[in-house]
Design a protein around this motif. Structure first.
Motif, short mmCIF file in Angstrom:
data_model
loop_
_atom_site.label_atom_id
_atom_site.label_comp_id
_atom_site.label_asym_id
_atom_site.label_seq_id
_atom_site.Cartn_x
_atom_site.Cartn_y
_atom_site.Cartn_z
N ILE A 46 0.83 -1.21 0.00
CA ILE A 46 0.00 0.00 0.00
C ILE A 46 0.86 1.26 0.00
CG2 ILE A 46 -1.75 1.29 1.28
CD1 ILE A 46 -2.77 -1.37 2.36
N GLY A 47 1.92 1.27 0.79
CA GLY A 47 2.71 2.48 0.98
C GLY A 47 3.58 2.86 -0.19
N ASP A 106 -0.38 12.54 7.23
CA ASP A 106 -0.34 13.34 8.47
C ASP A 106 -1.44 12.91 9.43
OD1 ASP A 106 1.80 14.73 7.46
OD2 ASP A 106 0.59 16.39 6.69
N LEU A 107 -2.61 12.59 8.87
CA LEU A 107 -3.72 12.15 9.73
C LEU A 107 -3.38 10.85 10.43
CD1 LEU A 107 -6.65 12.47 10.70
CD2 LEU A 107 -7.38 11.26 8.64
N LEU A 108 -2.80 9.89 9.69
CA LEU A 108 -2.43 8.62 10.30
C LEU A 108 -1.31 8.79 11.32
CD1 LEU A 108 -2.54 6.24 7.20
CD2 LEU A 108 -4.17 6.34 9.09
N ILE A 142 -2.01 2.98 19.35
CA ILE A 142 -3.44 3.28 19.30
C ILE A 142 -4.06 2.73 18.03
CG2 ILE A 142 -5.15 5.12 19.26
CD1 ILE A 142 -3.78 4.74 21.94
N LEU A 143 -3.39 2.93 16.89
CA LEU A 143 -3.89 2.41 15.63
C LEU A 143 -3.98 0.89 15.65
CD1 LEU A 143 -2.16 4.53 12.84
CD2 LEU A 143 -4.60 4.38 13.30
N ALA A 144 -2.90 0.25 16.09
CA ALA A 144 -2.86 -1.22 16.07
C ALA A 144 -3.88 -1.81 17.04
CB ALA A 144 -1.45 -1.70 16.42
N VAL A 145 -3.95 -1.24 18.25
CA VAL A 145 -4.89 -1.76 19.25
C VAL A 145 -6.33 -1.52 18.79
CG1 VAL A 145 -5.75 -1.43 21.59
CG2 VAL A 145 -3.30 -1.60 21.19
N GLY A 148 0.60 -3.58 9.98
CA GLY A 148 0.91 -3.09 8.64
C GLY A 148 0.30 -1.73 8.37
N ILE A 149 -0.95 -1.53 8.75
CA ILE A 149 -1.61 -0.23 8.55
C ILE A 149 -0.88 0.86 9.34
CG2 ILE A 149 -3.72 1.07 9.05
CD1 ILE A 149 -5.30 -1.42 8.34
#
Length: 305
Positions: free
Chosen positions: A120-121, A143-145, A152-155, A173-174
């Protein structure tokens, strides 16, 4: 008397050909390998990674016991106990077997997570670096991610989708996509300003041709280094998610789960927590050291800065 008016042969263009031929690629590869062989840290870290990968691939066959097999006569046995080289946990399960199979799970999650981040990246980073209109949208998304911490994203993703090896890999991965986008975008911007890209555009090459033929091949080294940097972060991320109960679920072995189970017995049996922690540290350190060595081998000027 005749005067020789023949023009001298044109001088070859300065600098290496940006589109590497097979011979040039082989020569560059041999130089990189030679630099890596001369670096003791690179050799040691590569040897550790090679052993870890071989052990992970052959884990079901070389582990002394099944990960869920219990020995209630030897619960919390110390390292060196007969039949249990690294001791046992509170249920009498062999620590060595669970570390071997837990390392396999960590490497699987790391490989899937980094593959997801690159798939994706890399295209988004190339688009952001080459197309000005796309850069405005992709950079704001990045910037938002980045505004959300990795954990926090992974959890959050793992909690929404459920706890499993696959969901943990996708979540990690995200969380790593913004870093890949930024690194690839930066290199694409650098390559876009070079003369050989401008010459290809003047010759009528399409944008997709320039990206596929010129930008992406010359950005491969940056992508490889970024992958080696992302893998240890993914290993640590999997351990954190499993420690919190959002990663690999019991009875499947995981280094993070072993740490979570061993914390209540840390005073009685410290080896049950120390040994999985050492395995995590060794894997992450080996990838980090090899990534740094690979970066220096691909760009020798970086080591002299």
């Amino acid at each position: 008397m005749s005067v020789d008016t023949a023009l001298p042969p044109a001088a070859p263009p300065a600098g290496p050909d940006p589109v590497a031929t097979p011979g040039a690629e082989a020569s560059q590869g041999s130089r990189v390998l030679r630099r890596l062989r001369r670096n003791p840290l690179a050799v040691v870290s590569f040897a550790v990674l090679a052993v870890a990968i071989v052990v992970a691939v052959l884990a079901p066959w070389i582990a002394p016991y099944a990960p869920e097999q219990t020995d209630f006569a030897n619960t919390l046995a110390p390292p060196g106990t007969a039949g249990h080289l690294l001791g046992t946990d509170d249920l009498g399960r062999d620590v060595l077997s669970r570390i071997i199979l837990g390392s396999r799970a960590s490497l699987e999650v790391a490989a899937l997570a980094v593959f997801t981040a690159l798939v994706i990246g890399v295209p988004l980073g190339l688009a952001a670096g080459y197309f000005r209109a796309a850069d405005a949208v992709i950079s704001r998304l990045t910037d938002l991610l980045l505004a959300f911490p990795f954990l926090i994203l992974a959890v959050g993703f793992a909690a929404i989708r459920g706890a499993s090896l696959g969901n943990a890999a996708v979540a990690i991965g995200i969380a790593q996509i913004p870093g890949v986008i930024r690194v690839v975008r930066s290199d694409a911007l650098r390559l876009k300003g070079l003369d050989f890209v401008a010459a290809a555009v003047v010759d009528g090459a399409s944008d997709l041709w320039v990206l596929r033929r010129h930008i992406l091949p010359n950005a491969t080294s940056v992508v490889l280094v970024q992958a080696t940097v992302a893998i240890p972060a993914a290993i640590l991320g999997e351990a954190v998610l499993s420690f919190l109960g959002l990663g690999i679920q019991p009875p499947s072995p995981s280094l993070g789960t072993m740490l979570a189970n061993a914390q209540q017995f840390a005073a009685r049996a410290p080896w049950a927590a120390v040994l999985p922690g050492l395995a995590i540290m060794l894997l992450a350190l080996a990838f980090n050291v090899f990534g740094d060595s690979l970066r220096d081998a691909l760009d020798p000027k970086a080591s002299r800065r």
